[in-house]
Design an enzyme around this catalytic site. Structure first.
Site, PDB file in Angstrom:
ATOM      1  N   HIS A   1       9.988  -4.062   4.229  1.00  0.00           N
ATOM      2  CA  HIS A   1      10.480  -2.690   4.097  1.00  0.00           C
ATOM      3  C   HIS A   1      10.775  -2.100   5.465  1.00  0.00           C
ATOM      4  CE1 HIS A   1       6.092  -1.937   4.430  1.00  0.00           C
ATOM      5  NE2 HIS A   1       6.250  -0.634   4.500  1.00  0.00           N
TER       6      HIS A   1
ATOM      7  N   GLU B   1       3.835  -5.130   8.667  1.00  0.00           N
ATOM      8  CA  GLU B   1       2.484  -4.939   8.120  1.00  0.00           C
ATOM      9  C   GLU B   1       1.944  -6.221   7.496  1.00  0.00           C
ATOM     10  OE1 GLU B   1       2.732  -0.188   6.919  1.00  0.00           O
ATOM     11  OE2 GLU B   1       3.111  -1.692   5.388  1.00  0.00           O
TER      12      GLU B   1
ATOM     13  N   HIS C   1       0.818  -1.229   0.000  1.00  0.00           N
ATOM     14  CA  HIS C   1       0.000   0.000   0.000  1.00  0.00           C
ATOM     15  C   HIS C   1       0.855   1.284   0.000  1.00  0.00           C
ATOM     16  CE1 HIS C   1       0.013  -0.456   4.681  1.00  0.00           C
ATOM     17  NE2 HIS C   1       0.989   0.347   4.317  1.00  0.00           N
TER      18      HIS C   1
ATOM     19  N   HIS D   1      -1.718   4.911   9.701  1.00  0.00           N
ATOM     20  CA  HIS D   1      -0.370   5.490   9.855  1.00  0.00           C
ATOM     21  C   HIS D   1      -0.423   6.860  10.500  1.00  0.00           C
ATOM     22  CE1 HIS D   1      -0.044   2.539   6.591  1.00  0.00           C
ATOM     23  NE2 HIS D   1       1.262   2.522   6.745  1.00  0.00           N
TER      24      HIS D   1
HETATM   25  C1  DHB Z   1       6.171   3.489   2.192  1.00  0.00           C
HETATM   26  C2  DHB Z   1       5.663   2.231   2.503  1.00  0.00           C
HETATM   27  C3  DHB Z   1       4.575   2.114   3.402  1.00  0.00           C
HETATM   28  O1  DHB Z   1       4.036   0.920   3.782  1.00  0.00           O
HETATM   29  C4  DHB Z   1       3.995   3.255   3.939  1.00  0.00           C
HETATM   30  O2  DHB Z   1       2.918   3.099   4.737  1.00  0.00           O
HETATM   31  C5  DHB Z   1       4.529   4.506   3.657  1.00  0.00           C
HETATM   32  C6  DHB Z   1       5.619   4.627   2.779  1.00  0.00           C
HETATM   33  C7  DHB Z   1       7.313   3.657   1.225  1.00  0.00           C
HETATM   34  O3  DHB Z   1       7.974   2.663   0.849  1.00  0.00           O
HETATM   35  O4  DHB Z   1       7.542   4.796   0.779  1.00  0.00           O
HETATM   36 FE    FE Z   2       2.538   1.206   5.478  1.00  0.00          FE
END
Ligand code: DHB
Ligand code: FE
Length: 283
Positions: A196, A243, A12, A59
């Protein structure tokens, strides 16, 4: 009784929303990412879900660090979004399904999940971007073709719910949806991940081998992931990779055997390993 048609789980990343708004789907950076979605849209056109139960994490738009429910369920007539500062246009509110919401709230409390019930709820990029990918259109002007119920999970502020607890929530959610007295066809959506990490010494961390193993296991052996603790997952997937708990809940809600409809994996989008998995519950 309601019919569960299956589950779609997807990343997302906010930049996806900005790319959609600018019409960049065929741009060389974006094309390999967006190429994953047409087969899933096609499958959704065939399976015709009426309502999506969207498992995601907020978030900071609706819940901030001062008040952070572990699990929250939306019970609102509609779900507006708002500017989060990512450059994504504000879209039309997503219509809710209050009957399903209250059925889920009552069923989950009965099943001993102490959820927070939200009769007003702003939904952020983690909710709107997956819906925009699955049902494309000019959602600043054209109404959404789907109703939705948000299930918000704390994957942000420690302590997080354990993987096992999330799995059990998914099972309870699936039982509750299946017992809903309705002709509606219901799709589970799980958003976030895959690996990530946005900040700290490991910013930019991605673990392709683990992501691909997770996606395989989610199809054939979804309990596999419950062997891990939250800190194991942070180590394996990054601080925001956790997540993937939202994927686990959406998958655990599917009753019985599943069939893989489509899988796609592309790295990176922004800082994130972008995964997509569609599972049919019709086998
Ligand atoms: C990014 C990834 C995310 O899951 C998020 O909530 C905000 C930013 C990113 O990789 O930029
Ligand atoms: Fe996220």
């Amino acid at each position: 009784m309601a019919t569960i048609v299956g589950a779609v789980t997807t990343s997302h990343v906010p930049a996806i929303g900005a790319a959609i708004a600018r019409g960049l789907e065929d741009d060389p950076y974006w094309q390999p990412f967006f190429a994953g979605y047409p087969p899933v849209r096609e499958w959704l056109r065939e399976r015709r879900p009426d309502v999506a139960v969207v498992v995601y994490n907020d978030h900071g738009l609706n819940f901030f660090l001062d008040k952070m429910p572990t699990f929250a369920v939306g019970a609102a007539p509609q779900y507006p979004n708002a500017d989060e500062g990512w450059g994504i246009p504000t879209l039309l509110p997503v219509p809710g399904d209050e009957d399903l919401s209250w059925h889920l709230v009552e069923s989950l409390v009965e099943a001993e999940f102490d959820i927070v019930t939200c009769q007003e709820m702003l939904v952020d990029h983690a909710f709107t971007i997956p819906l925009a990918l699955l049902w494309p259109g000019d959602r600043a002007r054209e109404p959404w073709p789907i109703r939705a119920v948000p299930i918000c999970v704390n994957t942000v502020l420690f302590p997080l719910p354990s993987v096992r607890r999330c799995y059990k929530l998914g099972e309870a959610l699936g039982r509750a949806i299946a017992a809903w007295e309705s002709d509606a066809r219901v799709l589970l959506v799980g958003t976030g991940g895959l690996s990530h990490q946005l900040d700290g010494r490991r910013a930019g961390f991605i673990n392709k081998a683990f992501d691909l193993l997770f996606m395989d296991k989610l199809v054939s052996d979804p309990q596999w992931i419950t062997q891990y603790g939250i800190l194991d997952l942070v180590e394996l997937t990054g601080t925001q990779g956790v997540e993937l708990l939202n994927w686990v809940i959406a998958r655990a809600a599917l009753p019985g055997a599943v069939r893989k409809v489509h899988a796609h994996y592309h790295i990176p989008i922004s800082n994130t390993a972008a995964g997509l998995l569609a599972l049919a519950a019709d086998s």
